[in-house]
Design an enzyme around this catalytic site. Structure first.
Site, PDB file in Angstrom:
ATOM      1  CD1 TRP A   1       0.932  -0.392   2.964  1.00 55.10           C
ATOM      2  CD2 TRP A   1      -0.531   1.163   3.551  1.00 55.10           C
ATOM      3  NE1 TRP A   1       1.304   0.070   4.189  1.00 55.10           N
ATOM      4  CE2 TRP A   1       0.424   1.025   4.588  1.00 55.10           C
ATOM      5  CE3 TRP A   1      -1.556   2.090   3.716  1.00 55.10           C
ATOM      6  CZ2 TRP A   1       0.382   1.793   5.761  1.00 55.10           C
ATOM      7  CZ3 TRP A   1      -1.593   2.843   4.881  1.00 55.10           C
ATOM      8  CH2 TRP A   1      -0.628   2.695   5.889  1.00 55.10           C
ATOM      9  CG  ASP A   2       4.829   0.864   1.434  1.00 55.48           C
ATOM     10  OD1 ASP A   2       3.952   0.046   1.801  1.00 55.48           O
ATOM     11  OD2 ASP A   2       5.953   0.922   1.950  1.00 55.48           O
TER      12      ASP A   2
ATOM     13  CD  GLU B   1       2.840  -4.192   9.213  1.00 56.50           C
ATOM     14  OE1 GLU B   1       4.018  -4.330   9.575  1.00 56.50           O
ATOM     15  OE2 GLU B   1       2.452  -4.343   8.042  1.00 56.50           O
TER      16      GLU B   1
ATOM     17  CE  LYS C   1       6.640  -2.021  11.688  1.00 60.34           C
ATOM     18  NZ  LYS C   1       6.253  -3.040  10.673  1.00 60.34           N
ATOM     19  CD  GLN C   2       2.822   1.175  10.251  1.00 60.72           C
ATOM     20  OE1 GLN C   2       3.266   0.121  10.637  1.00 60.72           O
ATOM     21  NE2 GLN C   2       2.760   1.504   8.979  1.00 60.72           N
TER      22      GLN C   2
END
Lengths: 767, 767
Positions: free
Chosen positions: B356-357, B484, B596-597
């Protein structure tokens, strides 16, 4: 051809049916808790493709690194798996030079019987060779309950319609491999090629000794045989064995007796492996089979005296019940270093791994019928503490021990952690078995020596996992309960309730130890570095434990989110889509309200005191509708709770599913081994289910009912040094103190007290 | 030795430093969206162990079965991975018989420069051989932006202090292998041995043609070179190449020019692969390098004209920003059949997979600076629909398409589904990029032809996953969001909010298509068998979408249970325990409140209109405290939202982390490839962050601010056929219509309208 006739003490194969050969290899398997031999034939390979020649030694394993296609920190790194060891029972028969082969010539008569009173597998064949020579072959085989390392084969051949030469070769087949795993996650390991390397091979006129080493685990294994013949004579050595020949007059018989020993460096020092194996054969002679068979019968007579469940009114069921009990006896490791594999020693399903099946399903059966084995199983867990501590560290717990979800020698071998390591309830399951042991035996010595350390070290993990939420409730997040159709959920009811039981028991044990045996307490506390505030922390967690309950439905929620998930569309799921795990991606299953097996319903049994009967009824009603019973661990539990809440028909139906699960191969994978947990579930179904037995907080209770289909049933319970004989019929129950000084319990709430002076009492009210 | 000096347009290596060799191989990598060549040297192997000689072709892949240690239904079955292809740039230099080797002799001068305006990597070395002969070596290399299949090397050697023989060998090294994966899940594939089998090898005095086939995927690859020399002459063929020799007078130079072509059967018919490759070399000559370099400069001048971001006041940052933009240009597939790998074409990290980046991070950058590439990326997804439909069926969806979480040619390649397939938001991410494309271009033709089918087919999956809970809320259970560090949760905010956006857009597209282009509507509806009630079902789901919000905290909850989890103990987590995924078991991470993000915070950007500024501030404050930014996709998003909510210092700090992430190797794994998403995050940080650009519902907005550290910045935006030039300084912003007829937008809420007659406007208020 086809199914096995219903007989109370035997299973009997009346024809050699290729379509059933693979299944029957499992059903006719022999074992003694250590050695396991599948029911393949000594003298010919299988009659069907895809079957499995297997000989196993409980706890003898190979290991190999686990490779993940996508790695993560802390995943199980090493798999341990049961090895297929040399097939030492092999013989080959030649009749005037014609090799015996069921596919050639003509089968005139065939029968194979496993009698669970003798523990001998006997096969009788009349066979005519292509040239018309008829022989009778009677082979008998046993795996000795009395001698852990010993098995034996007797092989007798009679010339029926001719006089002439009969040649019997006896040998070891050491070039064995393990079954390959397919797409079914419930099948065996993926190892290829021989796992055992021969390091020594000695053959003389009577004996064979093969020494082999495992490639990775580094164990040494001796397979030794001693073979003698009556009515014939040794003629030559051949490969890993001997050839014997007899000149038979018509009607005469030649009989071969082969005694087999398996000894490995898991049991004795490397240097002693060979001598230990040969020593087992020291007195071997042609008479030894009979001697071993006599020992076997005596052992089993004693077993059945203490363990037999008699059901009058349903022969098929009676057969299933005894068959299951017998296989459990064959499966259970009893040396403190081994346990009970999911498939016993009958097949490679689940790779010979030990699971919670032992503590929650099989342990109670053994505890109440063969308590010395139950004790050995707890010792196995005690010896597993160092590895469980290592695992806890790998899982970032600074203290405590976390048992592996699946293992042989203590390594976590679960390669799919959402339905493996995430099942933290394993710790509570082990603690439950310790608690039950103490309840049933009163043996606090054992607790002081082993149990306290197990229970306290494992209880600590709950404090490591758990946390208090904003409402001050102690929560256990990101765990998986017994039901593997949900994974990584928060506050699984079973886990939380069992953790509470576990922590409370740990505190009780610690306090009792401190009060009664301060020296033992000091020793244990020092060994595990128990801090002063830990017991208080355990109690606080118990007092605040979150236990999900849905007020609207009036049921205990399987976890925080289970009830808000989409109900599974059972109406549009055809039969061939079960078990769901073989037809749907885990995510599809996880997002639905569907259970593989008893979860809350299992808590209703194990923590029976914590629920009202109305609770149990509502929970049963709800969870029954959403449970597929795709796990063989499910039906027996539903049977028990159905019996308790008064659903007599359902109790019987679920019990039937359990009792003949393997005999009727209802899960369609008995080929890969018996389902030991379900087998134990049969006993639980009788004692806990129909007889309503419960043992907790010092009280033994019965609330027997009689299924309408039966005239009578009878079972035994070893408890607190007594052996209780319970007979339930239409008029009530007869309780007899078969051994021991006294025993108190309740019958449908009424107190009963048996003693030497009043050893038996009849009670009415078996509804 | 050490770091690269800050220069606005170049990166410059001033010494051959073994400690930085592996990293610099990535930083100096060249690519054109198809060919990628790591920055290894033509003429010697690496100076350090463990580095990686790599040449890659975007979308050219091998596949292999994925083996799971414990299997389950529906898991990804086949991995696709980018192959290391022959190294065709190789030369070897001999000075009077002495082999050039930096480890031997003496390095007198060394410099290597990549200038992003020329697209040529130039290295200058003065070297003295062991016997004292000094040469100057100037090598130049390019991978042609103008010619997909072509790269070239120019290699010039000058005799500095001697007259004598110089020999240059030019060859192809076709015996290449892929890097082995270690324990780090972010590294490459586990394939061993050569993946390419040579099927043909032709060498003449100037050309080399090597034809190879992949073992499993069955593709044919031609690697062809044409080599000429000025100042020397061909002397012999050697292996996969030619040797040339020159007798140089002191001060004289011999120059080799090698033109390289890679062509595979992914692009042309099998039979044409070789001829197509040779055709690329048809006009090759010693002058060709200069011709290619001229093309390259022209291409890049055009690119920078449209895409350059200028930052005045911080050279290091300026360097990082341009370096990132340049690498994105090098990474992006642009043929409609390829996409952008997580590491571009610079390394084997993540096996060359597309994530998906692309859609969420890189697509907007390309859309606004190089829209023809953005369009090609959407075509890639369109061509992936058949595979995505297959995957949806495997996941038990009877209709619709589910894009793979990671893939090259469309197969789901994620072998860890909890952080792979469970990220269903991939479907919404793709739909988001289609929506943004339409907003930015107005190109409804493209939507009618491709976009509608993508958007509708993927929207259907939400109805398959979702269900209404007892309160009538539409829930998406058992999914994983962008973060994640939690997995398999219920109602991940990002997923639910993006699914709502997706479904609403799908309905809008369908309705517009039906109204404006009934024939197209009929075609699409027939192609995907669109039922009449589906649009209503999508709308209903949107209207009832569950979007978790915590009233007490006043924040959007990441999922149903995130806020009730135990906070991560950041105070007692030392720096060397980050990234957490390399130091803690997933279950440990999953049960904690730790990210994580960006997850909710990413929704604040993508769905900007759906939140108030106060919402954004509270969410940012909360999630910033629990986010580790262990993913390189995180800091840029936090920078943008920090800028929006007025946290100017934080905005700058997070931006700095993004802008030089690879140049400074802050994630310590740039050795395995650049972080393309983070690189795009730099551009987003300027345009969306500091300049406050948003484009939604037909409105283009800017709200520029100037970081205190800068004097000025400038960037370009391609939108609706116009090219807007934006300059922001301390006094405000200057908007100039560099191309196009007109453009309307807002500046801090005030309307601005540019046209040919009034092409520029200065606005105040750059706070």
């Amino acid at each position: 051809m086809g199914a096995l006739p219903a007989e109370p003490w035997c299973i009997r194969e009346q024809a050699l049916d290729p379509a059933r050969a693979f299944l029957h290899e499992t059903l006719f398997a022999l074992g003694n808790g250590y050695i396991g031999m599948r029911g393949t034939h000594e003298d010919f390979g299988t009659v069907a493709d895809g079957t499995l020649e297997g000989t196993y030694l409980n706890g003898f394993y190979e290991n190999e690194p686990i490779h993940y296609p996508e790695n993560a920190y802390g995943l199980a790194r090493t798999n341990e798996f049961m090895l297929n060891v040399p097939n030492a029972k092999r013989v080959a028969l030649f009749v005037e030079g014609e090799a015996f082969d069921p596919a050639a010539g003509r089968m005139l008569a065939y029968e194979r019987v496993l009698d669970v009173r003798t523990g001998v597998l006997e096969r009788r064949i009349d066979w005519e060779s292509a040239s018309g020579k008829q022989v009778r072959i009677v082979s008998r085989r046993l795996v000795s309950f009395a001698r852990k390392h010993v098995a034996a084969v007797e092989y007798a051949v009679t010339a029926l319609n001719f006089s002439g030469q009969v040649r019997i070769e006896s040998f070891v087949d050491s070039a064995v491999t393990n079954l390959l795993a397919g797409d079914d996650p419930r099948v065996g390991s993926a190892v290829t090629g021989p796992s055992l390397e021969v390091v020594q091979r000695d053959v003389d006129d009577a004996q064979v000794l093969v020494l082999q080493r495992t490639r990775n685990s580094g164990f040494l294994l001796a397979t030794a045989t001693h073979t003698t013949v009556v009515g014939g004579a040794f003629v030559e050595r051949r490969g890993e064995g001997q050839a014997f020949e007899a000149q038979l007059a018509q009607g005469a018989t030649v009989t071969l007796c082969k005694v087999i020993a398996y000894v490995s460096s898991r049991d004795v020092a490397e240097d002693d492996v060979a001598s230990h194996a040969l020593n087992e054969l020291k007195h071997a002679s042609s008479a030894m089979f009979a001697a071993l068979a006599a020992e076997q019968s005596a052992y089993l007579a004693d077993f059945w005296r203490q363990a037999d469940v008699e059901i009058v009114g349903d022969d098929a069921l009676q057969q299933g019940v005894r068959f299951n009990q017998y296989h459990l006896l064959q499966s259970a490791g009893r040396d403190g270093k081994t346990n009970i594999a999911a498939k016993g020693v009958t097949g490679e399903g689940y790779e010979g791994h030990y699971f919670w099946d032992t503590e929650i399903y099989i342990f109670p059966f053994l505890l109440f019928t063969k308590p010395e084995i139950a004790r050995a199983l707890l010792q196995y867990r005690y010896h597993g503490l160092p590895k469980a501590r290592e695992r806890a560290r790998a899982m970032s717990h600074e203290q405590g021990a976390l048992y592996p979800w699946r293992t042989i020698a203590g390594e976590e071998c679960s390669a799919y952690f959402p339905a493996g390591t995430a099942q933290y309830h394993i710790n509570a399951d082990v603690a439950y078995s310790v608690r039950l042991y103490l309840e049933a035996t009163g043996d606090f010595d054992f607790i002081a020596q082993y149990g306290a350390e197990i229970v306290l070290e494992t209880a600590r993990i709950w404090l490591g996992i758990g946390s208090y939420d904003m409402q001050g409730r102690f929560c256990l997040n990101a765990v998986t309960g017994p039901d593997e159709y949900t994974a990584i959920v928060n506050n699984n009811y079973y886990t939380n309730a069992m953790a509470r039981m576990h922590m409370r028991f740990a505190v009780q044990v610690a306090e009792r130890l401190r009060a009664e045996r301060p020296a033992d307490y000091a020793r244990v506390a020092a060994a595990i570095d128990l801090r002063g505030d830990e017991l208080a922390a355990l109690t606080a967690a118990c007092d605040s434990m979150r236990l999900p309950y849905d007020d609207t439905l009036g049921i205990h929620a399987q976890d925080d989110s289970f009830l808000s998930k989409k109900p599974w569309d059972f109406a549009n799921t055809p039969k061939d889509k079960y078990p769901l795990l073989l037809h749907f991606h885990p995510l599809v299953i996880y997002r639905h309200q569907v259970c593989k097996q008893a979860d809350v319903v299992l808590a209703l049994l194990l923590l029976s005191d914590e629920f009202t009967l109305d609770d149990k009824k509502r929970d049963f009603d709800f969870y029954e509708r959403v449970t597929t019973h795709d796990s063989s661990l499910s039906s027996c539990i539903f049977s028990i709770i159905a019996a308790e809440v008064g659903y007599r028909d359902k109790a019987y139906e679920y019990f039937m599913e359990t009792a003949r699960l393997d005999l009727d191969n209802t899960h369609a994978n008995t080929e890969y081994g018996v389902h030991t947990a379900a087998m134990a579930g049969t006993w639980l179904g009788v004692a806990y289910g129909f007889a309503g037995m419960r043992l907790s907080n010092g009280t033994l209770r019965f609330a027997p009912t009689l299924p309408a289909q039966w005239q009578r049933y009878r079972f035994k319970v070893h408890v607190r040094g007594a052996l209780l004989d319970v007979v339930v019929d239409a008029h009530g129950a007869m309780y007899t103190l078969a051994e021991g000084d006294e025993l108190a319990f309740t019958h449908h709430g009424r107190e009963v007290k048996l003693s030497k002076t009043q050893p038996a009492q009849r009670m009415g009210d078996a509804a």
